[in-house]
Design an enzyme around this catalytic site. Structure first.
Site, PDB file in Angstrom:
ATOM      1  N   CYS A  35     -10.394  -5.082  -3.452  1.00  0.00           N
ATOM      2  CA  CYS A  35     -11.118  -6.105  -2.701  1.00  0.00           C
ATOM      3  C   CYS A  35     -12.554  -5.701  -2.437  1.00  0.00           C
ATOM      4  CB  CYS A  35     -10.399  -6.345  -1.374  1.00  0.00           C
ATOM      5  SG  CYS A  35      -8.928  -7.326  -1.580  1.00  0.00           S
TER       6      CYS A  35
ATOM      7  N   ASN B 283       0.802  -1.221   0.000  1.00  0.00           N
ATOM      8  CA  ASN B 283       0.000   0.000   0.000  1.00  0.00           C
ATOM      9  C   ASN B 283       0.839   1.279   0.000  1.00  0.00           C
ATOM     10  OD1 ASN B 283      -2.186  -1.622  -0.156  1.00  0.00           O
ATOM     11  ND2 ASN B 283      -2.773  -1.440   1.999  1.00  0.00           N
TER      12      ASN B 283
HETATM   13  N1  EPU Z   1     -14.328   6.014   1.571  1.00  0.00           N
HETATM   14  C1  EPU Z   1     -15.424   6.680   1.084  1.00  0.00           C
HETATM   15  N2  EPU Z   1     -15.265   7.483  -0.029  1.00  0.00           N
HETATM   16  C2  EPU Z   1     -14.055   7.626  -0.655  1.00  0.00           C
HETATM   17  C3  EPU Z   1     -12.933   6.943  -0.134  1.00  0.00           C
HETATM   18  C4  EPU Z   1     -13.102   6.147   0.981  1.00  0.00           C
HETATM   19  O1  EPU Z   1     -16.526   6.575   1.610  1.00  0.00           O
HETATM   20  O2  EPU Z   1     -13.983   8.369  -1.649  1.00  0.00           O
HETATM   21  C5  EPU Z   1     -14.484   5.118   2.732  1.00  0.00           C
HETATM   22  C6  EPU Z   1     -14.230   3.647   2.364  1.00  0.00           C
HETATM   23  O3  EPU Z   1     -15.372   3.062   1.794  1.00  0.00           O
HETATM   24  C7  EPU Z   1     -13.828   3.048   3.681  1.00  0.00           C
HETATM   25  C8  EPU Z   1     -13.088   4.200   4.374  1.00  0.00           C
HETATM   26  O4  EPU Z   1     -13.482   5.390   3.692  1.00  0.00           O
HETATM   27  O5  EPU Z   1     -14.975   2.716   4.424  1.00  0.00           O
HETATM   28  C9  EPU Z   1     -11.583   4.088   4.363  1.00  0.00           C
HETATM   29  O6  EPU Z   1     -11.108   3.974   3.046  1.00  0.00           O
HETATM   30  P1  EPU Z   1      -9.650   4.472   2.630  1.00  0.00           P
HETATM   31  O7  EPU Z   1      -9.810   5.510   1.571  1.00  0.00           O
HETATM   32  O8  EPU Z   1      -8.890   4.840   3.857  1.00  0.00           O
HETATM   33  O9  EPU Z   1      -9.060   3.170   2.018  1.00  0.00           O
HETATM   34  P2  EPU Z   1      -8.299   2.965   0.620  1.00  0.00           P
HETATM   35  O10 EPU Z   1      -7.350   4.067   0.400  1.00  0.00           O
HETATM   36  O11 EPU Z   1      -9.296   2.639  -0.431  1.00  0.00           O
HETATM   37  C10 EPU Z   1      -6.254   1.691   1.624  1.00  0.00           C
HETATM   38  C11 EPU Z   1      -5.646   0.340   1.408  1.00  0.00           C
HETATM   39  C12 EPU Z   1      -6.524  -0.720   2.037  1.00  0.00           C
HETATM   40  C13 EPU Z   1      -6.677  -0.415   3.521  1.00  0.00           C
HETATM   41  C14 EPU Z   1      -7.240   1.007   3.715  1.00  0.00           C
HETATM   42  C15 EPU Z   1      -7.310   1.416   5.168  1.00  0.00           C
HETATM   43  C16 EPU Z   1      -4.503   0.605  -0.674  1.00  0.00           C
HETATM   44  C17 EPU Z   1      -4.378   0.252  -2.109  1.00  0.00           C
HETATM   45  N3  EPU Z   1      -5.510   0.078  -0.016  1.00  0.00           N
HETATM   46  O12 EPU Z   1      -7.515   1.651   0.948  1.00  0.00           O
HETATM   47  O13 EPU Z   1      -5.824  -1.946   1.894  1.00  0.00           O
HETATM   48  O14 EPU Z   1      -7.560  -1.334   4.108  1.00  0.00           O
HETATM   49  O15 EPU Z   1      -6.392   1.956   3.015  1.00  0.00           O
HETATM   50  O16 EPU Z   1      -6.060   1.347   5.770  1.00  0.00           O
HETATM   51  O17 EPU Z   1      -3.668   1.333  -0.139  1.00  0.00           O
HETATM   52  C18 EPU Z   1      -5.543  -4.248   1.623  1.00  0.00           C
HETATM   53  O18 EPU Z   1      -4.331  -4.020   1.544  1.00  0.00           O
HETATM   54  O19 EPU Z   1      -6.032  -5.405   1.685  1.00  0.00           O
HETATM   55  C19 EPU Z   1      -6.466  -3.120   1.641  1.00  0.00           C
HETATM   56  C20 EPU Z   1      -7.787  -3.253   1.448  1.00  0.00           C
END
Ligand code: EPU
Length: 446
Positions: free
Chosen positions: A121, A24
């Site tokens: 995912c 990540n």
């Molecule tokens: N969210 C929204 N709107 C948005 C963006 C996010 O509602 O525009 C919500 C999501 O639905 C979620 C929450 O905010 O409920 C947190 O999402 P976040 O944006 O923090 O997650 P992400 O950037 O999509 C990354 C990692 C994830 C990890 C999360 C939290 C990457 C590629 N993915 O996701 O990793 O769980 O941060 O730490 O960096 C994994 O590695 O298996 C994985 C899922």
């Protein structure tokens, strides 16, 4: 191809594994290379499928990506960045969520960007509304098309004052990757401050950006006109490290995780110790052991950093099936990250999933009828079963359950695990697990 791993369980994992750069972080650092005028070098890059997806997308946009002299080194030359063919980009649709982070850098370089429908995912709805809102506030025009999203900027993007509704990791990265070359100052409130974000800030600073992280989740960026390439060694993958730690505990084993770094894992280590696991830290990694005797139950809530990571939750739940008493896990980051427990129940675990918030951390899901809290009653014997991998971390958890179970399990769809766990089967072999893999072509869909 769809692969199945046959696991003969009941063998404690013993030995050592090495974790390399964090999935990540690495993918985001690769995107950052688009912002530089010169070549970047990223070291400690793992051979996982998500890296291949981002590499493919960068190459479509004219970035020359090659292997460096060092094992795990990528050399990224962005001197010929160009507009990619929409159909080619679309061919990557469904593969990953990273394309959304191309928006700011591509708009700076080319004036526009196109983002295919996103994959990643299936652990919740995972919208991108925060991403699109912040891009609009920088002055971008966002247009939703049937095949994806077109972003353009009639004028140079401008720095702005932003406040996130939730400290989203991806949106904070979006803001950083956009603000560094926007005109003027950007102030982001309620930012995510995960170690992977700190490392991305380090990369951007090496490139010439001016970024300060203030108290209370405030990040300030002073935009600059141009950035150079960077040379950076990726921070280790603390999710993979914790996954192997949980596997050691669930199987009653002893695993040294070379590359694991204590400061990034403090919260995990506290929980690991509280439930009865033991660990020792040295200069190169952390050794995780089951010291014998019963494990203890715990009440746990996932949260943004510095809280207990959501990605640590699923592997640890398997170890909690072996703890004495009732453990409670309240998932507050994703609304739908408990589905993987169904397979654990079929394997003999006693787990009930609830819609209520079983904890006091403020959570967006309690009022919305999502099954996001779990009560695990242990210890229970796990039995081998036929399991289908649901998502990356849930899949690794099923693998741990199969390793801890009596008898043989067949874990289907383990290719999903290749997205984020480098050479995991070799690592399992090295730890003494009894596993074998068979691949079958995916049947054609009519
Ligand atoms: N969210 C929204 N709107 C948005 C963006 C996010 O509602 O525009 C919500 C999501 O639905 C979620 C929450 O905010 O409920 C947190 O999402 P976040 O944006 O923090 O997650 P992400 O950037 O999509 C990354 C990692 C994830 C990890 C999360 C939290 C990457 C590629 N993915 O996701 O990793 O769980 O941060 O730490 O960096 C994994 O590695 O298996 C994985 C899922």
């Amino acid at each position: 191809m769809s692969s199945t791993l046959t696991v003969s369980g009941g063998v404690p994992l013993r030995g050592s594994v090495t974790v390399r750069g964090a999935k990540n972080f690495v993918s985001k650092a690769m995107v950052a290379s688009l912002l530089g005028e010169t070549t970047s070098r990223l070291r400690n890059v793992p051979a996982i499928r998500d890296v291949g997806v981002v590499r493919g997308l960068l190459e479509l946009h004219g970035v020359d990506v090659s292997e460096g002299v060092e094992d795990g080194e990528l050399v990224l030359d962005p001197s010929n960045v160009e507009v990619a063919n929409v159909a080619d980009i679309d061919a990557h649709a469904g593969a990953s969520r990273i394309p959304v982070l191309f928006c700011g850098p591509l708009v700076h370089r080319l004036g526009s960007a196109f983002i295919p429908d996103l994959g990643g995912c299936r652990i919740g709805d995972r919208p991108i509304n925060y991403h699109l809102d912040v891009l609009r506030q920088f002055g971008a025009v966002v247009e939703k098309l049937p095949s994806g999203i077109a972003i353009s900027a009639p004028r140079r993007l401008r720095g702005t004052r932003l406040e996130l509704p939730y400290p989203s990791v991806g949106t904070t990265e979006q803001v950083l990757l956009t603000a560094v070359r926007a005109e003027g100052v950007t102030e982001l409130r309620n930012a995510a401050i995960e170690p992977e974000i700190a490392d991305l800030i380090a990369v951007l600073q090496k490139m010439g950006a001016i970024i300060s992280v203030d108290t209370d989740r405030v990040i300030r960026v002073e935009g600059v006109d141009a950035l150079t390439g960077y040379d950076h060694r990726a921070l280790p993958d603390r999710i993979e490290a914790a996954s192997w730690a949980s596997a050691a505990l669930a199987t009653g084993g002893d695993v040294y995780v070379e590359g694991a770094r204590q400061p990034d894992m403090m919260t995990f280590l506290n929980v690991f110790r509280k439930i009865g696991g033991a660990f020792t830290v040295d200069d190169h990694g952390i050794r995780f052991t089951h010291p014998g005797g019963p494990l203890r139950s715990i009440a746990l809530e996932t949260d943004v950093h510095p809280g207990f990571m959501t990605d640590w939750q699923q592997p640890l739940v398997v170890a909690l099936t072996q703890a004495q008493g009732l453990s409670i896990v309240h998932e507050t980051v994703y609304e739908n990250r408990m589905g993987f427990t169904d397979a654990l129940v079929r394997m003999g675990a006693t787990i009930q999933v609830y819609r209520e918030c079983l904890g006091s951390t403020p959570c967006r899901f309690g009022a919305q009828d999502f099954r996001h809290s779990a009560v695990i009653s242990g210890p229970t014997r796990l039995r081998g079963a036929e399991i289908e991998v649901p998502d990356l971390r849930g899949g690794f958890s099923h693998l741990i359950a199969a390793l801890a179970a009596e008898g043989t399990s067949r874990v289907h769809g383990i290719d999903l695990i290749d997205r984020g766990y480098e050479h995991f089967q070799d690592k399992l072999d090295g730890l003494g697990a009894v596993v074998s893999r068979e691949s079958a072509p995916v049947p054609a869909v009519a």
